[in-house]
Enzyme design. Structure first.
Site, PDB file in Angstrom:
ATOM      1  N   GLY A  44       0.693  -1.169  -0.084  1.00  0.00           N
ATOM      2  CA  GLY A  44      -0.030  -0.115   0.199  1.00  0.00           C
ATOM      3  C   GLY A  44       0.966   1.168   0.029  1.00  0.00           C
ATOM      4  O   GLY A  44       0.421   2.014   0.762  1.00  0.00           O
ATOM      5  N   HIS A  45       1.865   1.282  -0.839  1.00  0.00           N
ATOM      6  CA  HIS A  45       2.703   2.352  -1.012  1.00  0.00           C
ATOM      7  C   HIS A  45       3.617   2.497  -2.179  1.00  0.00           C
ATOM      8  O   HIS A  45       3.415   1.357  -2.782  1.00  0.00           O
ATOM      9  CB  HIS A  45       3.685   2.567   0.234  1.00  0.00           C
ATOM     10  CG  HIS A  45       4.560   1.337   0.532  1.00  0.00           C
ATOM     11  ND1 HIS A  45       4.090   0.315   1.279  1.00  0.00           N
ATOM     12  CD2 HIS A  45       5.828   1.028  -0.069  1.00  0.00           C
ATOM     13  CE1 HIS A  45       5.259  -0.706   1.313  1.00  0.00           C
ATOM     14  NE2 HIS A  45       6.145  -0.461   0.325  1.00  0.00           N
ATOM     15  N   ARG A  46       4.498   3.198  -2.381  1.00  0.00           N
ATOM     16  CA  ARG A  46       5.530   3.445  -3.407  1.00  0.00           C
ATOM     17  C   ARG A  46       6.644   4.103  -2.772  1.00  0.00           C
ATOM     18  O   ARG A  46       6.520   4.458  -1.690  1.00  0.00           O
ATOM     19  CB  ARG A  46       4.736   4.393  -4.797  1.00  0.00           C
ATOM     20  CG  ARG A  46       4.398   5.527  -4.533  1.00  0.00           C
ATOM     21  CD  ARG A  46       3.750   6.181  -5.744  1.00  0.00           C
ATOM     22  NE  ARG A  46       2.884   7.304  -5.366  1.00  0.00           N
ATOM     23  CZ  ARG A  46       3.189   8.567  -5.966  1.00  0.00           C
ATOM     24  NH1 ARG A  46       4.097   8.746  -6.408  1.00  0.00           N
ATOM     25  NH2 ARG A  46       2.387   9.655  -5.483  1.00  0.00           N
TER      26      ARG A  46
END
Length: 128
Positions: A44-46
């Site tokens: 749930g990120h970059r």
């Protein structure tokens, strides 16, 4: 956009040898693995700078990715395949089989400031 690559694998009567080299830029600085997962999503990120290489060593999992222009699902269930995530690839890992072991190799050390938790504005067109 992420790229699914076939790793060089050398089978023999003694078993298979799969090689991970020259896959992501720079030096591998961090290695971790995810196992014993539940129904929860991971990721749930970059990132601002980190490249990551994902290899499902055992079992299977699904990876959703969106780079702000394209989105896709990848199914990892072969330890000779590797999913390369570039820094701009916002990703979620889910649908882990009970026996899944997901290995992640990164070219950066952990740095909380390298994480971007907010999805792209037009994200989630595909069913996650």
């Amino acid at each position: 956009m992420p790229q699914l690559v076939q790793l060089s694998t050398f089978p023999s009567d003694a078993g298979n040898l799969t090689v991970f080299e020259k896959i992501i830029p720079g030096t591998i600085k961090r290695v971790f693995y995810i196992y014993g997962t539940t129904e929860m999503q991971r990721g749930g990120h970059r990132h601002y700078k980190s490249w990551n290489a994902l290899i499902c060593l055992h079992g299977s999992c699904r990876v959703y990715s969106n780079n702000g222009q394209e989105e896709a699902f990848f199914y990892l269930n072969d330890p000779s395949q590797c999913l390369i995530l570039e820094p701009e690839d916002w990703h979620i890992m889910d649908a882990f089989s009970p026996d899944a072991i997901l290995l992640v190799l990164s070219n950066e050390y952990y740095d909380k400031a390298d994480y971007i938790d907010a999805p792209y504005p037009e994200q989630m067109k595909l069913s996650v």
